[in-house]
Design a protein around this motif. Structure first.
Motif, PDB file in Angstrom:
ATOM      1  N   VAL A 245      -5.718   0.155   9.207  1.00 44.52           N
ATOM      2  CA  VAL A 245      -4.824   0.488  10.325  1.00 44.52           C
ATOM      3  C   VAL A 245      -5.554   0.494  11.659  1.00 44.52           C
ATOM      4  O   VAL A 245      -4.905   0.500  12.718  1.00 44.52           O
ATOM      5  N   LEU A 246      -6.879   0.472  11.656  1.00 44.22           N
ATOM      6  CA  LEU A 246      -7.632   0.564  12.908  1.00 44.22           C
ATOM      7  C   LEU A 246      -7.724  -0.793  13.597  1.00 44.22           C
ATOM      8  O   LEU A 246      -8.151  -1.774  12.995  1.00 44.22           O
ATOM      9  N   PRO A 247      -7.347  -0.868  14.870  1.00 46.07           N
ATOM     10  CA  PRO A 247      -7.543  -2.112  15.627  1.00 46.07           C
ATOM     11  C   PRO A 247      -9.016  -2.329  15.948  1.00 46.07           C
ATOM     12  O   PRO A 247      -9.812  -1.371  15.923  1.00 46.07           O
ATOM     13  N   GLY A 248      -9.369  -3.558  16.258  1.00 47.96           N
ATOM     14  CA  GLY A 248     -10.765  -3.932  16.461  1.00 47.96           C
ATOM     15  C   GLY A 248     -11.559  -3.092  17.441  1.00 47.96           C
ATOM     16  O   GLY A 248     -12.684  -2.694  17.144  1.00 47.96           O
TER      17      GLY A 248
ATOM     18  N   PHE B   6       3.970  12.287   5.307  1.00 46.66           N
ATOM     19  CA  PHE B   6       3.215  11.640   6.391  1.00 46.66           C
ATOM     20  C   PHE B   6       3.159  10.127   6.190  1.00 46.66           C
ATOM     21  O   PHE B   6       3.338   9.353   7.141  1.00 46.66           O
ATOM     22  N   THR B   7       2.908   9.696   4.959  1.00 49.51           N
ATOM     23  CA  THR B   7       2.816   8.261   4.668  1.00 49.51           C
ATOM     24  C   THR B   7       4.126   7.547   4.976  1.00 49.51           C
ATOM     25  O   THR B   7       4.139   6.473   5.600  1.00 49.51           O
ATOM     26  N   MET B   8       5.227   8.132   4.571  1.00 49.55           N
ATOM     27  CA  MET B   8       6.531   7.505   4.771  1.00 49.55           C
ATOM     28  C   MET B   8       6.924   7.440   6.243  1.00 49.55           C
ATOM     29  O   MET B   8       7.598   6.510   6.679  1.00 49.55           O
ATOM     30  N   MET B   9       6.470   8.402   7.034  1.00 48.92           N
ATOM     31  CA  MET B   9       6.908   8.484   8.429  1.00 48.92           C
ATOM     32  C   MET B   9       5.981   7.768   9.413  1.00 48.92           C
ATOM     33  O   MET B   9       6.445   7.191  10.398  1.00 48.92           O
ATOM     34  N   PHE B  10       4.655   7.785   9.159  1.00 49.18           N
ATOM     35  CA  PHE B  10       3.734   7.368  10.208  1.00 49.18           C
ATOM     36  C   PHE B  10       2.772   6.242   9.841  1.00 49.18           C
ATOM     37  O   PHE B  10       2.135   5.667  10.733  1.00 49.18           O
ATOM     38  N   VAL B  11       2.625   5.918   8.564  1.00 52.53           N
ATOM     39  CA  VAL B  11       1.620   4.934   8.162  1.00 52.53           C
ATOM     40  C   VAL B  11       2.249   3.552   8.045  1.00 52.53           C
ATOM     41  O   VAL B  11       3.265   3.386   7.373  1.00 52.53           O
ATOM     42  N   MET B  12       1.643   2.553   8.692  1.00 54.50           N
ATOM     43  CA  MET B  12       2.140   1.190   8.642  1.00 54.50           C
ATOM     44  C   MET B  12       1.722   0.520   7.336  1.00 54.50           C
ATOM     45  O   MET B  12       0.721   0.900   6.724  1.00 54.50           O
ATOM     46  N   GLU B  13       2.487  -0.473   6.910  1.00 49.24           N
ATOM     47  CA  GLU B  13       2.109  -1.289   5.754  1.00 49.24           C
ATOM     48  C   GLU B  13       1.114  -2.347   6.219  1.00 49.24           C
ATOM     49  O   GLU B  13       1.372  -3.079   7.177  1.00 49.24           O
ATOM     50  N   THR B  14      -0.038  -2.438   5.556  1.00 55.69           N
ATOM     51  CA  THR B  14      -1.097  -3.346   6.011  1.00 55.69           C
ATOM     52  C   THR B  14      -1.361  -4.506   5.046  1.00 55.69           C
ATOM     53  O   THR B  14      -2.139  -5.399   5.388  1.00 55.69           O
ATOM     54  N   ARG B  15      -0.759  -4.490   3.885  1.00 54.44           N
ATOM     55  CA  ARG B  15      -1.069  -5.538   2.913  1.00 54.44           C
ATOM     56  C   ARG B  15      -0.678  -6.918   3.456  1.00 54.44           C
ATOM     57  O   ARG B  15       0.425  -7.133   3.934  1.00 54.44           O
ATOM     58  N   GLY B  16      -1.631  -7.872   3.383  1.00 53.73           N
ATOM     59  CA  GLY B  16      -1.377  -9.234   3.793  1.00 53.73           C
ATOM     60  C   GLY B  16      -1.381  -9.460   5.299  1.00 53.73           C
ATOM     61  O   GLY B  16      -1.204 -10.586   5.747  1.00 53.73           O
ATOM     62  N   ARG B  17      -1.601  -8.397   6.065  1.00 50.77           N
ATOM     63  CA  ARG B  17      -1.594  -8.551   7.525  1.00 50.77           C
ATOM     64  C   ARG B  17      -2.984  -8.946   8.013  1.00 50.77           C
ATOM     65  O   ARG B  17      -3.989  -8.358   7.603  1.00 50.77           O
ATOM     66  N   SER B  18      -3.014  -9.911   8.904  1.00 50.34           N
ATOM     67  CA  SER B  18      -4.281 -10.367   9.474  1.00 50.34           C
ATOM     68  C   SER B  18      -4.742  -9.390  10.558  1.00 50.34           C
ATOM     69  O   SER B  18      -4.006  -8.484  10.967  1.00 50.34           O
ATOM     70  N   LEU B  19      -5.969  -9.583  11.033  1.00 49.87           N
ATOM     71  CA  LEU B  19      -6.474  -8.760  12.137  1.00 49.87           C
ATOM     72  C   LEU B  19      -5.576  -8.881  13.357  1.00 49.87           C
ATOM     73  O   LEU B  19      -5.319  -7.898  14.067  1.00 49.87           O
ATOM     74  N   LYS B  20      -5.055 -10.092  13.598  1.00 45.41           N
ATOM     75  CA  LYS B  20      -4.173 -10.320  14.741  1.00 45.41           C
ATOM     76  C   LYS B  20      -2.871  -9.542  14.596  1.00 45.41           C
ATOM     77  O   LYS B  20      -2.366  -8.963  15.564  1.00 45.41           O
ATOM     78  N   ASP B  21      -2.291  -9.517  13.391  1.00 48.99           N
ATOM     79  CA  ASP B  21      -1.046  -8.784  13.153  1.00 48.99           C
ATOM     80  C   ASP B  21      -1.210  -7.296  13.443  1.00 48.99           C
ATOM     81  O   ASP B  21      -0.336  -6.662  14.049  1.00 48.99           O
ATOM     82  N   ILE B  22      -2.326  -6.733  13.014  1.00 50.67           N
ATOM     83  CA  ILE B  22      -2.572  -5.309  13.220  1.00 50.67           C
ATOM     84  C   ILE B  22      -2.757  -5.003  14.694  1.00 50.67           C
ATOM     85  O   ILE B  22      -2.251  -4.001  15.213  1.00 50.67           O
ATOM     86  N   GLU B  23      -3.470  -5.888  15.395  1.00 52.05           N
ATOM     87  CA  GLU B  23      -3.640  -5.702  16.846  1.00 52.05           C
ATOM     88  C   GLU B  23      -2.282  -5.713  17.548  1.00 52.05           C
ATOM     89  O   GLU B  23      -1.996  -4.867  18.415  1.00 52.05           O
ATOM     90  N   GLU B  24      -1.430  -6.649  17.196  1.00 52.37           N
ATOM     91  CA  GLU B  24      -0.116  -6.759  17.841  1.00 52.37           C
ATOM     92  C   GLU B  24       0.777  -5.577  17.512  1.00 52.37           C
ATOM     93  O   GLU B  24       1.560  -5.122  18.360  1.00 52.37           O
TER      94      GLU B  24
ATOM     95  N   ARG C 298       0.817  -1.220   0.000  1.00 50.41           N
ATOM     96  CA  ARG C 298       0.000   0.000   0.000  1.00 50.41           C
ATOM     97  C   ARG C 298       0.849   1.268   0.000  1.00 50.41           C
ATOM     98  O   ARG C 298       0.576   2.214  -0.740  1.00 50.41           O
ATOM     99  N   LYS C 299       1.866   1.335   0.859  1.00 53.27           N
ATOM    100  CA  LYS C 299       2.603   2.585   1.056  1.00 53.27           C
ATOM    101  C   LYS C 299       3.285   3.095  -0.222  1.00 53.27           C
ATOM    102  O   LYS C 299       3.137   4.277  -0.565  1.00 53.27           O
ATOM    103  N   PRO C 300       4.025   2.256  -0.957  1.00 51.26           N
ATOM    104  CA  PRO C 300       4.632   2.761  -2.193  1.00 51.26           C
ATOM    105  C   PRO C 300       3.606   3.271  -3.200  1.00 51.26           C
ATOM    106  O   PRO C 300       3.855   4.260  -3.899  1.00 51.26           O
ATOM    107  N   LEU C 301       2.441   2.624  -3.247  1.00 49.43           N
ATOM    108  CA  LEU C 301       1.402   3.080  -4.169  1.00 49.43           C
ATOM    109  C   LEU C 301       0.881   4.457  -3.783  1.00 49.43           C
ATOM    110  O   LEU C 301       0.615   5.300  -4.646  1.00 49.43           O
ATOM    111  N   LEU C 302       0.733   4.689  -2.473  1.00 49.28           N
ATOM    112  CA  LEU C 302       0.287   6.005  -2.025  1.00 49.28           C
ATOM    113  C   LEU C 302       1.301   7.089  -2.382  1.00 49.28           C
ATOM    114  O   LEU C 302       0.936   8.192  -2.789  1.00 49.28           O
TER     115      LEU C 302
END
Length: 465
Positions: free
Chosen positions: A386-389, A440-458, A322-326
């Motif tokens: 990016v939002l946790p449950g 902002f994207t390069m500094m603060f936004v996490m990469e979310t592609r392929g990450r499960s709900l559990k990965d994002i929570e952790e 996601r991040k490189p595309l943004l």
């Protein structure tokens, strides 16, 4: 049970497309003022707005979205995203049909048609605000991690086809006829599709309906392992208090507050790129350029470019991070707005712009390539992922409210900002916002592609240590 023997992936697609049809109807009503206002400027129009009325008619969706989205998240958590869409979609179609009634002779003679348009626009905008967050939330919670980004992109792509369809219809039909046709075309398939789709398993589990949640997941997931893992993650993140604003207490955790801030800023910066101006006022932008093709047909070309590259985005976001595309998308949109700014700078300087009459159309198409192919769909996907449950419903509704406030600011200041900083200054300010978004994207936004709900929570839990 309807669709009992259908493959889980097919069920995901049917549900996502049904929700996307709701977004199609919303986006059509969102861009509908573009043809209404352009036809009102024609000689002999039976209905006319003052400049102030026209501005509010175009911007009403943004204004109502600010309080509406703050209510939508808790309301969605209370009644469920699917039931909320089923309840409000008929109301949305009814308000669109009522707009068409404003052109009836009996309405013109009996009441002020402009008043009817404004009132129905307010009601329509309120429904838009309440239903919009539910659409993305529903698709996000129904789809598995591998298909979530693609299905959210499909929603964005399909809804974007409303733009060229609306612009093209405005070239041949009266705006009142367009209102009637679209209210009929969108309602039936949308309602039927939602009726045969399951409710969000996340919402069901939060409500303590464990058996219904398990049944929903068995219809939507391909393996027992996948079902067990997702049930475990949802149970760990679901809070026991399910009242409307119960999510507020989890904001005391630094990780949740930070995640909501990042999600909200993604949507704010997306809107500061000027997409509202180049959607709602696109016909006017071409009229002000005074060169090139007919403004209506130029708008159709830009709308088609928007839709086509949203279609490419469905594929791109399935295979690419996601991040490189943004970042790349913002560079392209910046090039588009910079080109428009350069054209209007030459025009305001008294230069002969006939030799670059192609520049407004080219700049707008370049903007749409970057926005539709990356920035638009990527921003919506990332703001959700990016939002946790525990704060997903609340966080996304807050993000939508701030997005609407920014869109209102951008659209209302387009005409007002023109004499203050000049037209080319307006477009160059959009260019500057694109570069801020990149940083902002390069500094603060996490990469979310392929990450499960559990990965994002952790990931977010690490901010509490």
């Amino acid at each position: 049970m309807i669709l009992e023997n259908i493959h889980p992936v097919v069920r995901q697609v049917v549900a996502a497309l049904s929700a996307s049809m709701v977004m199609f109807a919303i986006m059509f009503t969102w861009v509908f003022p573009a043809i209404v206002l352009s036809q009102m400027d024609l000689p002999g129009s039976p209905v006319t707005f003052t400049t102030e009325q026209a501005g509010w008619f175009a911007s009403m969706s943004f204004l109502m979205t600010i309080p509406g989205c703050l209510v939508s998240g808790p309301l969605c958590e209370w009644v469920g995203p699917r039931r909320l869409m089923l309840s409000l979609t008929p109301v949305l179609c009814l308000t669109t049909a009522l707009m068409g009634a404003a052109s009836w002779r009996v309405i013109e003679e009996g009441v002020i048609p402009e008043l009817l348009l404004i009132v129905t626009r307010i009601l329509q905008a309120a429904v838009q605000a309440l239903i919009t967050p539910a659409i993305s939330l529903y698709i996000y919670e129904l789809c598995d991690a591998r298909r979530r980004g693609t299905m959210l992109s499909v929603q964005d792509c399909w809804s974007t086809f409303s733009f060229p369809i609306c612009y093209l219809a405005g070239c041949y039909l009266k705006w009142s006829t367009v209102a009637w046709l679209m209210s009929l075309v969108t309602f039936v398939p949308t309602f039927i599709g939602l009726l045969v789709s399951p409710e969000s398993p996340t919402w069901l589990l939060k409500k303590g309906r464990n058996e219904d949640a398990y049944r929903s997941l068995t219809q939507l997931r391909c393996s027992v392992t996948e079902i067990s893992e997702e049930l475990m993650v949802i149970k760990q993140t679901a809070h026991s208090d399910t009242r409307c604003w119960a999510s507020l207490h989890v904001l005391r955790k630094r990780s949740n507050a930070f995640a909501m801030t990042v999600s909200t800023l993604i949507l704010i910066l997306k809107e500061l790129s000027g997409c509202s101006t180049l959607t709602i006022f696109i016909v006017k932008v071409f009229q002000m350029s005074g060169v090139g093709l007919d403004p209506c047909w130029s708008s159709v070309i830009v709308g088609l470019a928007n839709a086509v590259f949203k279609g490419f985005a469905c594929i791109i976001f399935y295979y690419s991070p996601r991040k490189p595309l943004l970042v790349v998308g913002n560079l392209v949109t910046a090039a588009g707005t910079a080109s428009l700014g350069a054209f209007f700078y030459l025009q305001s300087s008294g230069e002969d712009v006939s030799r670059v009459s192609w520049l407004p159309l080219l700049g707008t198409v370049v903007f749409m390539i970057g926005y539709a192919g990356a920035v638009g769909p990527g921003s919506w996907i990332m703001s959700m992922e990016v939002l946790p449950g525990p704060v997903r419903y609340l966080g996304f509704s807050f993000g939508n409210a701030f997005f609407a406030a920014t869109a209102l600011l951008v659209s209302k200041t387009f005409e007002n900002g023109e004499p203050a900083i000049t037209l080319h200054g307006v477009f160059w300010s959009y260019t500057a916002a694109c570069f801020v978004y990149i940083i902002f994207t390069m500094m603060f936004v996490m990469e979310t592609r392929g990450r499960s709900l559990k990965d994002i929570e952790e990931y977010w839990e690490s901010f509490n240590r």
